[in-house]
Design an enzyme around this catalytic site. Structure first.
Site, PDB file in Angstrom:
ATOM      1  N   CYS A 171      45.438  51.807  18.945  1.00 43.05           N
ATOM      2  CA  CYS A 171      45.321  52.920  19.884  1.00 43.05           C
ATOM      3  C   CYS A 171      43.953  52.935  20.571  1.00 43.05           C
ATOM      4  O   CYS A 171      43.707  52.104  21.427  1.00 43.05           O
ATOM      5  CB  CYS A 171      45.671  54.243  19.199  1.00 43.05           C
ATOM      6  SG  CYS A 171      46.062  55.534  20.393  1.00 43.05           S
ATOM      7  N   HIS A 212      50.817  53.189  16.744  1.00 41.01           N
ATOM      8  CA  HIS A 212      50.208  53.398  15.423  1.00 41.01           C
ATOM      9  C   HIS A 212      51.067  52.866  14.286  1.00 41.01           C
ATOM     10  O   HIS A 212      51.870  53.614  13.731  1.00 41.01           O
ATOM     11  CB  HIS A 212      49.991  54.891  15.189  1.00 41.01           C
ATOM     12  CG  HIS A 212      48.841  55.462  15.927  1.00 41.01           C
ATOM     13  ND1 HIS A 212      47.567  55.478  15.422  1.00 41.01           N
ATOM     14  CD2 HIS A 212      48.756  56.025  17.153  1.00 41.01           C
ATOM     15  CE1 HIS A 212      46.743  56.038  16.284  1.00 41.01           C
ATOM     16  NE2 HIS A 212      47.450  56.375  17.354  1.00 41.01           N
ATOM     17  N   GLU A 269      50.213  52.383  11.269  1.00 40.05           N
ATOM     18  CA  GLU A 269      49.864  52.995   9.972  1.00 40.05           C
ATOM     19  C   GLU A 269      50.474  54.380   9.781  1.00 40.05           C
ATOM     20  O   GLU A 269      50.571  54.856   8.655  1.00 40.05           O
ATOM     21  CB  GLU A 269      48.336  53.066   9.821  1.00 40.05           C
ATOM     22  CG  GLU A 269      47.627  54.184  10.579  1.00 40.05           C
ATOM     23  CD  GLU A 269      47.675  54.044  12.094  1.00 40.05           C
ATOM     24  OE1 GLU A 269      47.989  52.947  12.581  1.00 40.05           O
ATOM     25  OE2 GLU A 269      47.415  55.056  12.775  1.00 40.05           O
TER      26      GLU A 269
END
Ligand SMILES: *[C@@H]1O[C@H](CO)[C@@H](O)[C@H](O)[C@H]1NC(C)=O
Ligand SMILES: *[C@@H]1O[C@H](CO)[C@@H](O)[C@H](O)[C@H]1NC(C)=O
Ligand SMILES: *[C@@H]1O[C@H](CO)[C@@H](O)[C@H](O)[C@H]1NC(C)=O
Ligand SMILES: *[C@@H]1O[C@H](CO)[C@@H](O)[C@H](O)[C@H]1NC(C)=O
Length: 310
Positions: A125, A235, A237
Site C-alpha cells: 500500500c 493488503h 496481511e
C-alpha cells in the site's frame, strides 16, 4: 548454524561437479516504523502487528526499523537483516521519517543486489506507493476511489512467468482472479496510463496485476525485473489478521492468500533466503528483535487490531 549448504551436483560425465548454494535458515526481516499522527511519550512511531504476524507465519523473525536513526546505524542494520518490508499507513512518501528510511534502504538494496548480495524489499500500500516514488523520483500517483474496497485481481500476461505468483497453487490463483479478496485502502494509485508513460517505472517493474475503481485502471501488484523488489497496492496481511473494518475479506481463500504471499516473500524465489547478512553476535540480534516490545490492543478505536509503539 545460520545457513545450510545445499550441494547441487551435476554428473553428466565421469567428472561430477558440485556447486555450493548457501541457504539462510534463520531469516530476519526488518519492518519499517512510521510516525503516529499525534505523538505521545513512548508513542511517537508505530508498526501494525499484522505485518509482523504476516512474516512470522512464514518462518521469519522481525526487527523493527525505527525512524530518525543515523545513516551509520541504518548501514549496520542493513548488513544484519535479510530483507525489509515497507508497510501501509498514512505518512508522506516524500518527506516523512518513513520516507527517509525507505530511501536509504532502497539505495542500499540496489547497490548490494547489483554486487550479487541480494536484498529483498517488499512494499504494501503506502510501501508500494513509496517504491513508485523511489524508482521514478517523481510523485506519479493519481486519485482513485479505492478507500475501503475488496477486489478480485486482474492478472496480466506477466503473471505466469513472475517470481511472485509462479508457485501459487491454481486454486488460490483462481480465487484471486474471481473473488473480491484483495483489500484496498488507498485514495491514490499508480494508474496504468502513468506507468506506461514513465520509462523508469516501465523498465524497472513488471506489472503482475491491475484493478479499476470503475473509471481508472491502476497497478495493483508489481515486481522488479532485475531486483528482488515487490509491491502490492492491496493488503495481503489484513485478511488473516485485521478485523476492525467490514470490508476486510476473511473467507478461506482470502486467508490462504495472506499465507501464500508471506510464503513467497520468506521462502520462495524472493531471495530472502539467499541473503546471508547477520548480526555481529547473538546479543545484538536479541536486542534488536521485535520480541523486546509488546503490541497494544487498539482494535476498539483504530484501523488495526494491535500496534507496536516506539
Ligand atoms: C523524528 O524527528 C522529528 C524531527 O526532529 C521529530 O519531530 C519526531 O518527533 C521524531 N520522531 C521519532 C519517532 O523519533
Ligand atoms: C466509490 O466506489 C464505491 C464502491 O466502492 C461507490 O459506492 C461510490 O459511489 C464511488 N464514489 C464515487 C464518487 O464514484
Ligand atoms: C504480453 O506480453 C508481451 C510480451 O511477451 C508484451 O509485448 C505485451 O505487451 C503483453 N500484453 C499485455 C496486455 O500486457
Ligand atoms: C481517503 O479519503 C477520505 C476522505 O478524505 C478519508 O476519510 C479516508 O480515510 C481516506 N482513506 C485512506 C485509506 O486514506
Amino acid at each position: 548454524m545460520n545457513t545450510c549448504v545445499l550441494l547441487v551436483c551435476f554428473a553428466f560425465s565421469s567428472l561430477a561437479s558440485c556447486t555450493a548454494l548457501k541457504r539462510n535458515e534463520k531469516p530476519i526481516i526488518g519492518v519499517l516504523a512510521q510516525e503516529v499522527r499525534t505523538p505521545q511519550p513512548q508513542k511517537a512511531s508505530y508498526i501494525a502487528a499484522s505485518y509482523v504476524k504476516f512474516l512470522e507465519a512464514a518462518g521469519a523473525r522481525v526487527v523493527p526499523v525505527m525512524i530518525n536513526q543515523t545513516l551509520e546505524e541504518y548501514k549496520k542494520l542493513f548488513n544484519s537483516i535479510n530483507g525489509i518490508l515497507y508497510p501501509g499507513g498514512g505518512v508522506s512518501i516524500v518527506s516523512s521519517g518513513y520516507a527517509n528510511v525507505a530511501r536509504i534502504f532502497y539505495k542500499l538494496a540496489i547497490e548490494a543486489t547489483s554486487r550479487g548480495d541480494y536484498f529483498p524489499v517488499w512494499g504494501t500500500c503506502l510501501g508500494f506507493e513509496e517504491l513508485t516514488y523511489l524508482t521514478s523520483g517523481e510523485m506519479l500517483l493519481s486519485r482513485t476511489n479505492t478507500s475501503g474496497v475488496a477486489l478480485p485481481l486482474v492478472f496480466t500476461n506477466g503473471t505466469r512467468e513472475s517470481r511472485l505468483f509462479k508457485e501459487f497453487p491454481a486454486d488460490v490463483l483462481n480465487a484471486l482472479a474471481s473473488e473480491p479478496i484483495t483489500e484496498n485502502s488507498h485514495n491514490f494509485s499508480l494508474t496504468l496510463k502513468r506507468y506506461n508513460r514513465n520509462k523508469d517505472l516501465r523498465k524497472f517493474y513488471k506489472v503482475l496485476t491491475t484493478n479499476s475503481d470503475g473509471k481508472t485502471e491502476f497497478v495493483s501488484t508489481m515486481e522488479a525485473y532485475d531486483f528482488p523488489i515487490y509491491g502490492t497496492q492491496w493488503h495481503p496481511e489484513k485478511n488473516a489478521y485485521e478485523w476492525t473494518r467490514p470490508y476486510i475479506p476473511h473467507s478461506p481463500s482470502a486467508v490462504r492468500t495472506t499465507f501464500f504471499m508471506g510464503e513467497f516473500f520468506v521462502n520462495e524465489d524472493s531471495a530472502v533466503r539467499k541473503n546471508l547478512h547477520k548480526f555481529d553476535d547473538e546479543e545484538a540480534e536479541k536486542r534488536s528483535l521485535i520480541y523486546n516490545y509488546n503490541p497494544v490492543y487498539t482494535g476498539i478505536k483504530s484501523a488495526f487490531e494491535q500496534l507496536y509503539f516506539f
